[in-house]
Scaffold this motif. Structure first.
Motif, PDB file in Angstrom:
ATOM      1  N   GLU A   9       0.442  -1.130  -0.454  1.00 51.26           N
ATOM      2  CA  GLU A   9       0.082  -0.159  -0.105  1.00 51.26           C
ATOM      3  C   GLU A   9       0.646   1.066   0.177  1.00 51.26           C
ATOM      4  O   GLU A   9       0.512   1.958  -0.827  1.00 51.26           O
ATOM      5  CB  GLU A   9      -0.617  -0.615   0.990  1.00 51.26           C
TER       6      GLU A   9
ATOM      7  N   LYS B 144      -6.592 -14.375   3.840  1.00 51.34           N
ATOM      8  CA  LYS B 144      -6.524 -14.001   4.268  1.00 51.34           C
ATOM      9  C   LYS B 144      -6.024 -12.275   3.673  1.00 51.34           C
ATOM     10  O   LYS B 144      -6.126 -11.155   3.875  1.00 51.34           O
ATOM     11  CB  LYS B 144      -5.657 -13.887   5.449  1.00 51.34           C
TER      12      LYS B 144
ATOM     13  N   GLU C 119      -8.810 -10.946   1.836  1.00 55.74           N
ATOM     14  CA  GLU C 119      -8.815  -9.697   2.200  1.00 55.74           C
ATOM     15  C   GLU C 119      -8.932  -8.302   2.705  1.00 55.74           C
ATOM     16  O   GLU C 119      -8.702  -7.326   2.990  1.00 55.74           O
ATOM     17  CB  GLU C 119      -9.813 -10.625   2.850  1.00 55.74           C
ATOM     18  N   MET C 120      -6.711  -8.324   2.987  1.00 55.75           N
ATOM     19  CA  MET C 120      -6.569  -6.780   3.596  1.00 55.75           C
ATOM     20  C   MET C 120      -6.767  -6.192   2.419  1.00 55.75           C
ATOM     21  O   MET C 120      -6.719  -5.267   2.430  1.00 55.75           O
ATOM     22  CB  MET C 120      -5.144  -8.108   4.055  1.00 55.75           C
TER      23      MET C 120
ATOM     24  N   LEU D  79      -8.106  -5.943  -0.266  1.00 53.67           N
ATOM     25  CA  LEU D  79      -9.502  -5.044  -0.622  1.00 53.67           C
ATOM     26  C   LEU D  79     -10.145  -4.069   0.504  1.00 53.67           C
ATOM     27  O   LEU D  79     -10.765  -3.088  -0.054  1.00 53.67           O
ATOM     28  CB  LEU D  79     -10.068  -6.181  -0.797  1.00 53.67           C
ATOM     29  N   GLU D  80      -9.510  -4.078   1.789  1.00 56.34           N
ATOM     30  CA  GLU D  80      -9.609  -3.419   2.466  1.00 56.34           C
ATOM     31  C   GLU D  80      -9.403  -2.186   2.198  1.00 56.34           C
ATOM     32  O   GLU D  80      -9.835  -1.330   2.866  1.00 56.34           O
ATOM     33  CB  GLU D  80      -9.216  -4.512   4.170  1.00 56.34           C
ATOM     34  N   ARG D  81      -8.011  -2.615   1.800  1.00 58.50           N
ATOM     35  CA  ARG D  81      -7.255  -0.807   1.880  1.00 58.50           C
ATOM     36  C   ARG D  81      -7.305  -0.737   0.031  1.00 58.50           C
ATOM     37  O   ARG D  81      -6.773   0.677  -0.544  1.00 58.50           O
ATOM     38  CB  ARG D  81      -5.457  -1.598   1.309  1.00 58.50           C
TER      39      ARG D  81
ATOM     40  N   LYS E 134     -15.447 -12.100  -2.523  1.00 58.36           N
ATOM     41  CA  LYS E 134     -15.335 -11.118  -1.539  1.00 58.36           C
ATOM     42  C   LYS E 134     -14.597  -9.621  -1.901  1.00 58.36           C
ATOM     43  O   LYS E 134     -14.211  -9.262  -1.210  1.00 58.36           O
ATOM     44  CB  LYS E 134     -13.473 -11.902  -0.759  1.00 58.36           C
TER      45      LYS E 134
END
Length: 500
Positions: free
Chosen positions: A161, A209, A212-213, A215-217, A246
């Motif tokens: 990121e 995991k 998901e991380m 996509l959260e960012r 997801k």
């Protein structure tokens, strides 16, 4: 001459397509937020439309890998073999940065830098991120991408990121450890080699995991899956369902490459790859309202240029050392080239919108679809001679519109000399291979087709056409489909051929 179709029951495009080109094209992105569309509009690996105009490059800075796949055999010094995991030169981060600047200067339509191997980028985090930091500082207009198996992904999301890596590809071949045990003999995790289903379970959990991380960012994720007949073919429908739920942006189902000469476990053990129809059927089954990538070329880990071409040998270390690069001037040139491309694309979209406003059926309802191959050097037009083509793009036309099926690579172009191809094969052998690759197609559209291949194509039941030279691919495919129908065939007269 016969119009080859896949069956009377698939007359309409599948996978949520209507008229126009489908798959991961810009036309299929209307449901996405503007911010997402902006991230992919000039990314040749994420946008089917963009791949006709923009180039990508990979740098081979990541030699180590933390898992073993039965379909992988990483090789070096292999300039003539085009598949993932193969490179000619392993680079340091400094060498990679210099190569990127050289390519960006000489190929101004290059927009994307990816690290995809020859091992796993995140099994080599120092080398991968050092490369990204240099490029981010020196060439901020280049998009940064990485492709990973996902085992180490959760540990590096923060740095991904921070470096503005907006596009990450995760290879996810299964979500069931028992299936995974047939694909991955071991993973290297916490300084231990863990085998079988236990190792596959760790890999799957880390992949999910990491997905998901990311996509959260707000980082776009493409999922690659290798279709292995008898191992994960039916299971990939479940993989697609889960990653779509997801929030993965794009799913790329790729055929297993398993020729014995590559030295992989699957190749040595005789595991077959999927047929053209098996791949197409599974892609359709996984599609629904999720974007499916159908234009993947399964590139080398040091590929350079447009998808479908590899100009890597123009930028070997000895050659870039001799280049005098003025990147400030190159940046200006790149900006002008990109502006020109976008103006051209805007004009094409306006023309298409106008045409869509007067859209009519391409043929009477009930007319079966036909697959049509085209040759192109890029730009979205028919501009490649049949004899020079090393790949064909296959489209399926139906009364309601057209959709992209995928590329078909051939080992050698047909027209490279008077009698013999570079590898020693006779021209007849090369043409036989091309004809086999296009066996499910009713026609091939090229800028020009020679007399000899023309007659051989006709003998194989494939209509050659050179009348659409320099036309837009979509217009040429629609026109060719209309030509086939206008020749007087009707559904009752059509020969229905199952694609091999």
């Amino acid at each position: 001459m016969e119009l080859k179709v896949l069956g009377q029951d698939n007359a309409a495009p599948q996978g949520g397509c209507s008229s126009g080109t489908c798959g991961s094209s810009e036309d299929g992105m209307g449901h996405l937020p503007d911010a997402v569309r902006e991230k992919v509009h000039n990314h040749p690996c994420y946008s089917e439309e963009a791949h006709h105009f923009y180039a990508r490059m990979h740098v081979a800075v990541a030699p180590a890998c933390n898992i073993q796949c039965h379909y992988c055999n990483r090789k070096y010094d292999c300039a003539n073999e085009s598949r993932p995991g193969v490179v000619s030169e392993l680079l340091s981060p400094d060498q990679a940065a210099k190569k990127v600047l050289a390519v960006a200067s000489e190929i101004p339509q290059m927009t994307v830098l990816g690290v995809a191997g020859p091992g796993d980028p995140l099994a080599n985090p120092e080398r991968t991120f050092a490369t990204f930091r240099e490029i981010y500082a020196k060439a901020p207009d280049i998009k940064l991408c990485l492709s990973t198996n996902g085992l180490a992904l959760p540990d590096h999301v923060d740095e991904i990121e921070a470096l503005k890596v907006d596009h990450v590809t995760i290879t996810i071949n299964c979500v069931d450890p028992e299936v995974g045990a047939k694909i991955y003999p071991w993973v290297f995790w916490n300084n231990r080699r863990i085998k079988g289903a236990k190792g596959a379970k760790i890999l799957i959990e880390r992949q999910q995991k990491g997905l998901e991380m990311l996509l959260e960012r707000g980082i776009l994720v493409k999922v690659n899956s290798v279709l292995i007949p008898g191992v994960n073919d039916e299971h990939l429908k479940e993989v697609s369902r889960i990653v779509k739920a997801k929030g993965a942006f794009l799913h790329n189902v790729m055929p297993l490459i398993a020729e014995a000469e590559h030295g992989t476990f699957y190749g040595v053990m005789g595991q077959r790859g999927p047929s053209k129809q098996e791949l197409s059927d599974l892609q359709d089954a996984c599609a629904g309202d999720m974007n499916m990538m159908r234009h993947c070329r399964q590139c080398r880990a040091d590929a350079v240029g447009l998808l479908g071409e590899d100009r890597g040998q123009e930028f070997t270390l000895d050659k870039i050392e001799a280049m005098d690069i003025d990147y400030e001037a190159a940046m200006n040139k790149r900006a002008n080239v990109h502006a020109g491309i976008e103006a051209h694309r805007d004009a094409l979209r306006a023309e298409k919108e106008l045409a869509d406003g007067h859209e009519t059926l391409l043929a009477p309802l009930g007319t079966p679809p036909a697959r049509i191959a085209v040759t192109t050097k890029g730009g979205g037009v028919i501009n490649e001679h049949f004899g020079h083509a090393k790949e064909f793009l296959v489209y399926e036309a139906s009364p309601e519109g057209i959709r992209f099926i995928g590329p078909r690579k051939v080992e050698n172009a047909y027209c490279v000399g008077p009698d013999v191809c570079p590898d020693g094969a006779e021209k007849g052998t090369v043409l036989d291979a091309i004809l086999d690759s296009l066996s499910d197609c009713s026609a091939v559209v090229s800028a020009k087709v020679g007399i000899e291949p023309w007659s051989q194509l006709e003998a194989a039941g494939i209509t050659p056409n050179g009348a659409y030279a320099m036309d837009l691919i979509e217009d040429a495919v629609k026109g060719m489909y209309g030509d086939l129908v206008d020749q007087g065939w009707s559904a009752k007269d059509l020969h229905v051929q199952a694609a091999s």
